[in-house]
Design a protein around this motif. Sequence first.
Motif, PDB file in Angstrom:
ATOM      1  N   LEU A   1     -13.723 -11.989   4.216  1.00 48.94           N
ATOM      2  CA  LEU A   1     -13.031 -10.801   4.707  1.00 48.94           C
ATOM      3  C   LEU A   1     -11.818 -11.177   5.552  1.00 48.94           C
ATOM      4  CD1 LEU A   1     -16.007  -8.414   5.416  1.00 48.94           C
ATOM      5  CD2 LEU A   1     -14.113  -8.010   3.839  1.00 48.94           C
ATOM      6  N   ALA A   2     -11.894 -12.267   6.298  1.00 46.34           N
ATOM      7  CA  ALA A   2     -10.734 -12.706   7.080  1.00 46.34           C
ATOM      8  C   ALA A   2      -9.552 -12.981   6.151  1.00 46.34           C
ATOM      9  CB  ALA A   2     -11.088 -13.957   7.889  1.00 46.34           C
ATOM     10  N   ILE A   3      -9.822 -13.669   5.050  1.00 50.10           N
ATOM     11  CA  ILE A   3      -8.763 -13.992   4.087  1.00 50.10           C
ATOM     12  C   ILE A   3      -8.259 -12.723   3.403  1.00 50.10           C
ATOM     13  CG2 ILE A   3      -8.291 -15.137   1.885  1.00 50.10           C
ATOM     14  CD1 ILE A   3     -10.322 -17.333   2.882  1.00 50.10           C
ATOM     15  N   LEU A   4      -9.180 -11.892   2.922  1.00 50.68           N
ATOM     16  CA  LEU A   4      -8.780 -10.679   2.207  1.00 50.68           C
ATOM     17  C   LEU A   4      -8.030  -9.707   3.111  1.00 50.68           C
ATOM     18  CD1 LEU A   4     -11.922  -9.992  -0.013  1.00 50.68           C
ATOM     19  CD2 LEU A   4      -9.651 -10.700  -0.775  1.00 50.68           C
ATOM     20  N   LEU A   5      -8.504  -9.505   4.331  1.00 52.62           N
ATOM     21  CA  LEU A   5      -7.837  -8.559   5.227  1.00 52.62           C
ATOM     22  C   LEU A   5      -6.453  -9.063   5.638  1.00 52.62           C
ATOM     23  CD1 LEU A   5     -10.878  -7.466   7.377  1.00 52.62           C
ATOM     24  CD2 LEU A   5      -9.562  -6.023   5.811  1.00 52.62           C
ATOM     25  N   THR A   6      -6.320 -10.352   5.846  1.00 47.52           N
ATOM     26  CA  THR A   6      -4.999 -10.909   6.149  1.00 47.52           C
ATOM     27  C   THR A   6      -4.046 -10.666   4.987  1.00 47.52           C
ATOM     28  OG1 THR A   6      -5.979 -12.601   7.567  1.00 47.52           O
ATOM     29  CG2 THR A   6      -3.750 -13.022   6.749  1.00 47.52           C
ATOM     30  N   GLY A   7      -4.526 -10.940   3.785  1.00 55.95           N
ATOM     31  CA  GLY A   7      -3.716 -10.699   2.595  1.00 55.95           C
ATOM     32  C   GLY A   7      -3.384  -9.235   2.397  1.00 55.95           C
ATOM     33  N   MET A   8      -4.360  -8.368   2.683  1.00 55.12           N
ATOM     34  CA  MET A   8      -4.128  -6.932   2.500  1.00 55.12           C
ATOM     35  C   MET A   8      -3.095  -6.393   3.488  1.00 55.12           C
ATOM     36  SD  MET A   8      -5.743  -5.655  -0.033  1.00 55.12           S
ATOM     37  CE  MET A   8      -6.087  -3.934   0.262  1.00 55.12           C
ATOM     38  N   VAL A   9      -3.158  -6.843   4.741  1.00 53.32           N
ATOM     39  CA  VAL A   9      -2.163  -6.396   5.723  1.00 53.32           C
ATOM     40  C   VAL A   9      -0.779  -6.902   5.316  1.00 53.32           C
ATOM     41  CG1 VAL A   9      -1.393  -6.636   8.119  1.00 53.32           C
ATOM     42  CG2 VAL A   9      -3.789  -6.114   7.631  1.00 53.32           C
ATOM     43  N   ALA A  10      -0.698  -8.154   4.909  1.00 56.99           N
ATOM     44  CA  ALA A  10       0.595  -8.704   4.475  1.00 56.99           C
ATOM     45  C   ALA A  10       1.118  -7.952   3.252  1.00 56.99           C
ATOM     46  CB  ALA A  10       0.455 -10.196   4.163  1.00 56.99           C
ATOM     47  N   LEU A  11       0.247  -7.708   2.294  1.00 57.41           N
ATOM     48  CA  LEU A  11       0.656  -6.967   1.097  1.00 57.41           C
ATOM     49  C   LEU A  11       1.066  -5.540   1.459  1.00 57.41           C
ATOM     50  CD1 LEU A  11       0.970  -6.722  -1.974  1.00 57.41           C
ATOM     51  CD2 LEU A  11      -1.488  -6.241  -2.116  1.00 57.41           C
TER      52      LEU A  11
ATOM     53  N   TRP B   1       2.331  -4.436   4.293  1.00 61.76           N
ATOM     54  CA  TRP B   1       3.652  -4.444   4.941  1.00 61.76           C
ATOM     55  C   TRP B   1       4.748  -4.745   3.928  1.00 61.76           C
ATOM     56  CZ3 TRP B   1       1.820  -7.499   9.829  1.00 61.76           C
ATOM     57  CH2 TRP B   1       1.206  -6.608  10.713  1.00 61.76           C
ATOM     58  N   TYR B   2       4.479  -5.616   2.980  1.00 64.62           N
ATOM     59  CA  TYR B   2       5.456  -5.900   1.931  1.00 64.62           C
ATOM     60  C   TYR B   2       5.711  -4.649   1.092  1.00 64.62           C
ATOM     61  CZ  TYR B   2       7.548  -7.860  -2.294  1.00 64.62           C
ATOM     62  OH  TYR B   2       8.361  -8.102  -3.365  1.00 64.62           O
ATOM     63  N   MET B   3       4.642  -3.923   0.795  1.00 61.01           N
ATOM     64  CA  MET B   3       4.770  -2.706  -0.025  1.00 61.01           C
ATOM     65  C   MET B   3       5.689  -1.684   0.637  1.00 61.01           C
ATOM     66  SD  MET B   3       0.785  -2.342  -1.244  1.00 61.01           S
ATOM     67  CE  MET B   3       0.746  -0.737  -0.550  1.00 61.01           C
ATOM     68  N   LEU B   4       5.640  -1.595   1.949  1.00 54.32           N
ATOM     69  CA  LEU B   4       6.497  -0.643   2.653  1.00 54.32           C
ATOM     70  C   LEU B   4       7.968  -0.986   2.469  1.00 54.32           C
ATOM     71  CD1 LEU B   4       4.482  -0.119   5.956  1.00 54.32           C
ATOM     72  CD2 LEU B   4       4.608   1.388   3.952  1.00 54.32           C
ATOM     73  N   ASP B   5       8.276  -2.278   2.317  1.00 55.91           N
ATOM     74  CA  ASP B   5       9.664  -2.704   2.104  1.00 55.91           C
ATOM     75  C   ASP B   5      10.155  -2.422   0.688  1.00 55.91           C
ATOM     76  OD1 ASP B   5      10.062  -3.583   4.683  1.00 55.91           O
ATOM     77  OD2 ASP B   5       9.630  -5.683   4.227  1.00 55.91           O
ATOM     78  N   ILE B   6       9.243  -2.386  -0.282  1.00 53.30           N
ATOM     79  CA  ILE B   6       9.656  -2.231  -1.682  1.00 53.30           C
ATOM     80  C   ILE B   6       9.201  -0.907  -2.284  1.00 53.30           C
ATOM     81  CG2 ILE B   6       9.649  -4.726  -2.062  1.00 53.30           C
ATOM     82  CD1 ILE B   6       6.958  -4.195  -3.662  1.00 53.30           C
ATOM     83  N   GLU B   7       8.777   0.007  -1.428  1.00 56.89           N
ATOM     84  CA  GLU B   7       8.150   1.256  -1.860  1.00 56.89           C
ATOM     85  C   GLU B   7       8.925   1.987  -2.961  1.00 56.89           C
ATOM     86  OE1 GLU B   7       6.101   5.135   0.246  1.00 56.89           O
ATOM     87  OE2 GLU B   7       7.332   3.789   1.437  1.00 56.89           O
TER      88      GLU B   7
ATOM     89  N   PRO C   1      11.825  -0.261  -8.451  1.00 57.71           N
ATOM     90  CA  PRO C   1      11.109  -0.264  -9.727  1.00 57.71           C
ATOM     91  C   PRO C   1      10.064  -1.387  -9.769  1.00 57.71           C
ATOM     92  CG  PRO C   1      13.487  -0.114 -10.083  1.00 57.71           C
ATOM     93  CD  PRO C   1      13.272  -0.389  -8.628  1.00 57.71           C
ATOM     94  N   GLY C   2       8.896  -1.066 -10.276  1.00 58.26           N
ATOM     95  CA  GLY C   2       7.824  -2.050 -10.394  1.00 58.26           C
ATOM     96  C   GLY C   2       6.929  -2.152  -9.173  1.00 58.26           C
ATOM     97  N   SER C   3       7.267  -1.407  -8.110  1.00 60.33           N
ATOM     98  CA  SER C   3       6.463  -1.498  -6.884  1.00 60.33           C
ATOM     99  C   SER C   3       5.070  -0.903  -7.070  1.00 60.33           C
ATOM    100  CB  SER C   3       7.175  -0.807  -5.720  1.00 60.33           C
ATOM    101  OG  SER C   3       7.308   0.587  -5.967  1.00 60.33           O
ATOM    102  N   ASP C   4       4.913  -0.036  -8.061  1.00 60.20           N
ATOM    103  CA  ASP C   4       3.599   0.574  -8.278  1.00 60.20           C
ATOM    104  C   ASP C   4       2.526  -0.481  -8.585  1.00 60.20           C
ATOM    105  OD1 ASP C   4       4.950   0.131 -10.696  1.00 60.20           O
ATOM    106  OD2 ASP C   4       3.828   1.688 -11.739  1.00 60.20           O
ATOM    107  N   TRP C   5       2.929  -1.618  -9.178  1.00 57.94           N
ATOM    108  CA  TRP C   5       1.978  -2.691  -9.464  1.00 57.94           C
ATOM    109  C   TRP C   5       1.351  -3.202  -8.173  1.00 57.94           C
ATOM    110  CZ3 TRP C   5       1.301  -7.811  -8.163  1.00 57.94           C
ATOM    111  CH2 TRP C   5       0.366  -8.523  -8.928  1.00 57.94           C
ATOM    112  N   TYR C   6       2.173  -3.365  -7.118  1.00 62.49           N
ATOM    113  CA  TYR C   6       1.678  -3.844  -5.825  1.00 62.49           C
ATOM    114  C   TYR C   6       0.774  -2.804  -5.166  1.00 62.49           C
ATOM    115  CZ  TYR C   6       5.059  -7.583  -6.298  1.00 62.49           C
ATOM    116  OH  TYR C   6       5.759  -8.674  -6.753  1.00 62.49           O
ATOM    117  N   PHE C   7       1.143  -1.528  -5.305  1.00 57.87           N
ATOM    118  CA  PHE C   7       0.312  -0.466  -4.729  1.00 57.87           C
ATOM    119  C   PHE C   7      -1.043  -0.414  -5.431  1.00 57.87           C
ATOM    120  CE2 PHE C   7       4.332   0.718  -2.980  1.00 57.87           C
ATOM    121  CZ  PHE C   7       4.020   1.362  -1.789  1.00 57.87           C
ATOM    122  N   ASN C   8      -1.046  -0.541  -6.738  1.00 60.75           N
ATOM    123  CA  ASN C   8      -2.313  -0.526  -7.469  1.00 60.75           C
ATOM    124  C   ASN C   8      -3.165  -1.752  -7.132  1.00 60.75           C
ATOM    125  OD1 ASN C   8      -1.975   1.943  -8.781  1.00 60.75           O
ATOM    126  ND2 ASN C   8      -0.701   1.000 -10.355  1.00 60.75           N
TER     127      ASN C   8
END
Length: 185
Positions: free
Chosen positions: A28-38, A40-46, A49-56
Motif C-alpha cells: 500500500l505504501a508503494i501503491l498510494l505513493t504512485g496513486m498520489v503522483a499519478l 497530481w500528474y493527471m491534474l496537469d494533463i486533464e 488528448p489521451g489523458s483519459d487513459w491516465y484517469f482510467n
Amino acid sequence: MIKASTGFSALNSSWRYRGPAIFLHWLLAILLTGMVALGWYMLDIEDTPGSDWYFNLHKSIGLIVAALVVLRLLWRVSHAPQALPAHLPQWKMKVAVLTHWLLYACMIVMPTTGFLGASLSKDGVAFFGIALPVWASPNHDLSEQFFGIHSIAAWVLVALVALHALAGLKHLLVDKDGVFQRMWW
C-alpha cells in the motif's frame, strides 16, 4: 544494530508485525505513493488528448487499493500488533496511534470519495476497461464536491506519510530501538 536494552532480539519475532501486515503495509505504501503522483500528474494533463487513459488507470488502481485497504483493516482488527516498547514516552505512543488511525482514515476516505466522484461524473468508473454498473445519474456539482474531498485527503495523506516515514527513519537511524524493524522484512 538494535540496542540490547530494548529486549528485542533477532531470534524473538513476537514483537514484530506478522507477514501479511508487513506485505500489505509496503504494498500500500508503494501503491498510494504512485496513486498520489499519478493523481497530481493527471491534474496537469486533464484537458490534453489521451489523458483519459491516465484517469482510467487511476480509477482501476484505486479500486485495487480500496480492496487492499479493506483487507488490511480486516487483518489489523483481527490481529492486534504487540504493544510499542515500554521505554517510549507516553506522548510518542499516543502520536503513533493517532497517526496510524488517521492514515487508515485517509486510506478509506480517498478511494471512497474518488469512487463516488467518478461514479457521479459523466465518464463513470471502469476497471481496466470494464465499465462498472451505473448506480446514479451524473451530477457534476456533487462529483466535484467528492473530488474536492479526495484532493484534500491526498494532501493530508502526504503529510501523514511524511510524518510516519520520518518517525520510522528516526527510530531506525537515531534511536536504533527496534521500532522500525517491527514492520520491516
